[in-house]
Design a protein around this motif. Structure first.
Motif, mmCIF file in Angstrom:
data_model
loop_
_atom_site.group_PDB
_atom_site.id
_atom_site.type_symbol
_atom_site.label_atom_id
_atom_site.label_comp_id
_atom_site.label_asym_id
_atom_site.label_seq_id
_atom_site.Cartn_x
_atom_site.Cartn_y
_atom_site.Cartn_z
ATOM 1 N N ASP A 1 5.961 8.320 -4.272
ATOM 2 C CA ASP A 1 6.493 6.991 -3.993
ATOM 3 C C ASP A 1 6.653 6.702 -2.494
ATOM 4 O O ASP A 1 7.608 6.064 -2.069
ATOM 5 C CB ASP A 1 7.818 6.778 -4.722
ATOM 6 C CG ASP A 1 8.901 7.739 -4.271
ATOM 7 O OD1 ASP A 1 8.575 8.703 -3.546
ATOM 8 O OD2 ASP A 1 10.068 7.514 -4.629
ATOM 9 N N ALA A 2 5.726 7.162 -1.689
ATOM 10 C CA ALA A 2 5.768 6.916 -0.248
ATOM 11 C C ALA A 2 4.895 5.691 0.070
ATOM 12 O O ALA A 2 3.694 5.686 -0.199
ATOM 13 C CB ALA A 2 5.270 8.127 0.517
ATOM 14 N N TYR A 3 5.515 4.686 0.622
ATOM 15 C CA TYR A 3 4.820 3.436 0.920
ATOM 16 C C TYR A 3 4.556 3.311 2.410
ATOM 17 O O TYR A 3 5.309 3.812 3.246
ATOM 18 C CB TYR A 3 5.637 2.238 0.433
ATOM 19 C CG TYR A 3 5.722 2.183 -1.066
ATOM 20 C CD1 TYR A 3 4.766 1.495 -1.807
ATOM 21 C CD2 TYR A 3 6.733 2.849 -1.744
ATOM 22 C CE1 TYR A 3 4.828 1.464 -3.183
ATOM 23 C CE2 TYR A 3 6.799 2.824 -3.128
ATOM 24 C CZ TYR A 3 5.850 2.132 -3.831
ATOM 25 O OH TYR A 3 5.903 2.100 -5.199
ATOM 26 N N VAL A 4 3.482 2.626 2.757
ATOM 27 C CA VAL A 4 3.102 2.420 4.153
ATOM 28 C C VAL A 4 4.019 1.368 4.761
ATOM 29 O O VAL A 4 4.224 0.294 4.193
ATOM 30 C CB VAL A 4 1.626 1.962 4.247
ATOM 31 C CG1 VAL A 4 1.236 1.707 5.693
ATOM 32 C CG2 VAL A 4 0.701 2.988 3.607
ATOM 33 N N GLY A 5 4.587 1.679 5.904
ATOM 34 C CA GLY A 5 5.456 0.740 6.606
ATOM 35 C C GLY A 5 5.662 1.209 8.034
ATOM 36 O O GLY A 5 5.341 2.346 8.390
ATOM 37 N N ASP A 6 6.199 0.356 8.846
ATOM 38 C CA ASP A 6 6.388 0.673 10.257
ATOM 39 C C ASP A 6 7.450 -0.265 10.812
ATOM 40 O O ASP A 6 7.742 -1.313 10.221
ATOM 41 C CB ASP A 6 5.070 0.469 11.015
ATOM 42 C CG ASP A 6 4.985 1.260 12.299
ATOM 43 O OD1 ASP A 6 5.987 1.881 12.711
ATOM 44 O OD2 ASP A 6 3.908 1.257 12.910
ATOM 45 N N LEU A 7 8.024 0.086 11.915
ATOM 46 C CA LEU A 7 8.920 -0.834 12.604
ATOM 47 C C LEU A 7 8.083 -1.923 13.251
ATOM 48 O O LEU A 7 7.033 -1.646 13.845
ATOM 49 C CB LEU A 7 9.740 -0.097 13.662
ATOM 50 C CG LEU A 7 10.688 0.978 13.146
ATOM 51 C CD1 LEU A 7 11.368 1.687 14.310
ATOM 52 C CD2 LEU A 7 11.712 0.386 12.199
ATOM 53 N N PRO B 1 0.824 -1.213 0.000
ATOM 54 C CA PRO B 1 0.000 0.000 0.000
ATOM 55 C C PRO B 1 0.859 1.265 0.000
ATOM 56 O O PRO B 1 1.928 1.301 0.592
ATOM 57 C CB PRO B 1 -0.831 -0.104 1.278
ATOM 58 C CG PRO B 1 -0.181 -1.145 2.105
ATOM 59 C CD PRO B 1 0.664 -1.987 1.230
ATOM 60 N N LYS B 2 0.360 2.270 -0.694
ATOM 61 C CA LYS B 2 1.045 3.554 -0.786
ATOM 62 C C LYS B 2 0.246 4.624 -0.057
ATOM 63 O O LYS B 2 -0.963 4.529 0.072
ATOM 64 C CB LYS B 2 1.187 3.982 -2.252
ATOM 65 C CG LYS B 2 2.130 3.150 -3.065
ATOM 66 C CD LYS B 2 2.179 3.616 -4.507
ATOM 67 C CE LYS B 2 2.912 4.920 -4.586
ATOM 68 N NZ LYS B 2 3.204 5.325 -5.972
ATOM 69 N N TYR B 3 0.970 5.630 0.422
ATOM 70 C CA TYR B 3 0.316 6.846 0.883
ATOM 71 C C TYR B 3 0.010 7.665 -0.359
ATOM 72 O O TYR B 3 0.923 8.054 -1.086
ATOM 73 C CB TYR B 3 1.238 7.656 1.801
ATOM 74 C CG TYR B 3 1.427 7.083 3.172
ATOM 75 C CD1 TYR B 3 0.394 7.102 4.098
ATOM 76 C CD2 TYR B 3 2.647 6.536 3.557
ATOM 77 C CE1 TYR B 3 0.566 6.587 5.369
ATOM 78 C CE2 TYR B 3 2.826 6.023 4.827
ATOM 79 C CZ TYR B 3 1.787 6.055 5.730
ATOM 80 O OH TYR B 3 1.962 5.557 6.978
ATOM 81 N N GLU B 4 -1.250 7.894 -0.630
ATOM 82 C CA GLU B 4 -1.628 8.660 -1.813
ATOM 83 C C GLU B 4 -1.237 10.119 -1.606
ATOM 84 O O GLU B 4 -1.597 10.733 -0.598
ATOM 85 C CB GLU B 4 -3.126 8.527 -2.081
ATOM 86 C CG GLU B 4 -3.574 7.123 -2.421
ATOM 87 C CD GLU B 4 -2.985 6.593 -3.718
ATOM 88 O OE1 GLU B 4 -2.708 7.408 -4.628
ATOM 89 O OE2 GLU B 4 -2.766 5.370 -3.812
ATOM 90 N N ASP B 5 -0.495 10.656 -2.551
ATOM 91 C CA ASP B 5 0.008 12.019 -2.436
ATOM 92 C C ASP B 5 -1.106 13.034 -2.241
ATOM 93 O O ASP B 5 -0.974 13.959 -1.457
ATOM 94 C CB ASP B 5 0.846 12.368 -3.668
ATOM 95 C CG ASP B 5 1.547 13.709 -3.525
ATOM 96 O OD1 ASP B 5 2.086 13.976 -2.433
ATOM 97 O OD2 ASP B 5 1.545 14.485 -4.492
ATOM 98 N N LYS B 6 -2.237 12.829 -2.923
ATOM 99 C CA LYS B 6 -3.331 13.803 -2.828
ATOM 100 C C LYS B 6 -3.915 13.874 -1.418
ATOM 101 O O LYS B 6 -4.473 14.888 -1.027
ATOM 102 C CB LYS B 6 -4.424 13.497 -3.852
ATOM 103 C CG LYS B 6 -5.158 12.195 -3.625
ATOM 104 C CD LYS B 6 -6.191 11.952 -4.719
ATOM 105 C CE LYS B 6 -6.865 10.621 -4.486
ATOM 106 N NZ LYS B 6 -7.818 10.298 -5.526
ATOM 107 N N HIS B 7 -3.765 12.808 -0.630
ATOM 108 C CA HIS B 7 -4.295 12.799 0.734
ATOM 109 C C HIS B 7 -3.221 13.114 1.772
ATOM 110 O O HIS B 7 -3.500 13.739 2.786
ATOM 111 C CB HIS B 7 -4.913 11.439 1.068
ATOM 112 C CG HIS B 7 -6.084 11.089 0.220
ATOM 113 N ND1 HIS B 7 -7.269 11.778 0.251
ATOM 114 C CD2 HIS B 7 -6.248 10.118 -0.712
ATOM 115 C CE1 HIS B 7 -8.117 11.257 -0.616
ATOM 116 N NE2 HIS B 7 -7.518 10.243 -1.216
ATOM 117 N N TRP B 8 -1.997 12.642 1.541
ATOM 118 C CA TRP B 8 -0.954 12.720 2.564
ATOM 119 C C TRP B 8 0.144 13.724 2.250
ATOM 120 O O TRP B 8 0.819 14.197 3.160
ATOM 121 C CB TRP B 8 -0.329 11.333 2.763
ATOM 122 C CG TRP B 8 -1.316 10.339 3.259
ATOM 123 C CD1 TRP B 8 -2.073 9.483 2.514
ATOM 124 C CD2 TRP B 8 -1.693 10.093 4.607
ATOM 125 N NE1 TRP B 8 -2.879 8.719 3.303
ATOM 126 C CE2 TRP B 8 -2.662 9.074 4.611
ATOM 127 C CE3 TRP B 8 -1.297 10.624 5.827
ATOM 128 C CZ2 TRP B 8 -3.244 8.591 5.763
ATOM 129 C CZ3 TRP B 8 -1.870 10.141 6.987
ATOM 130 C CH2 TRP B 8 -2.840 9.138 6.944
#
Length: 101
Positions: free
Chosen positions: A21-27, A9-16
């Motif tokens: 090219d920012a993808y959802v991720g976490d430690l 999943p990506k962070y949609e630029d129009k919303h975030w």
């Protein structure tokens, strides 16, 4: 990171506003803490004003969320559980374990 960009999943630029090219991720530790906190909240559902769930209800999003948390924590313990020997101490009728981090 070795992931297929079409399956992450990506962070949609129009919303975030994170660029294209920012993808959802976490430690992983934060994901595990989130899972543990969810289990804690449902263990004390009355305190948190939550409705108790039926964990076997496959149509319940919250039951799926809780079951996911159990599975994630089980996998983590199985893969990297601490094998340090701990001692127990008896206090009245309940047992406690002495642990240090």
């Amino acid at each position: 990171m070795g992931k297929d960009p079409l399956k992450v999943p990506k962070y949609e630029d129009k919303h975030w506003g994170f660029c294209y090219d920012a993808y959802v991720g976490d430690l992983d530790v934060f994901h595990q803490l989130h899972c543990l906190n969810t289990l804690r909240q449902y263990a004390y559902a009355d305190y948190y004003n939550l409705t108790a769930i039926n964990a076997s209800d496959e149509s319940s999003v919250m039951a799926l969320h809780v079951n996911h948390g159990v599975d994630i924590l089980l996998q983590e313990i199985q893969c990297s559980g601490n094998v340090r020997f701990i001692t127990s101490g008896w206090l009245g009728i309940s047992a406690t374990r002495s642990q240090t981090c």
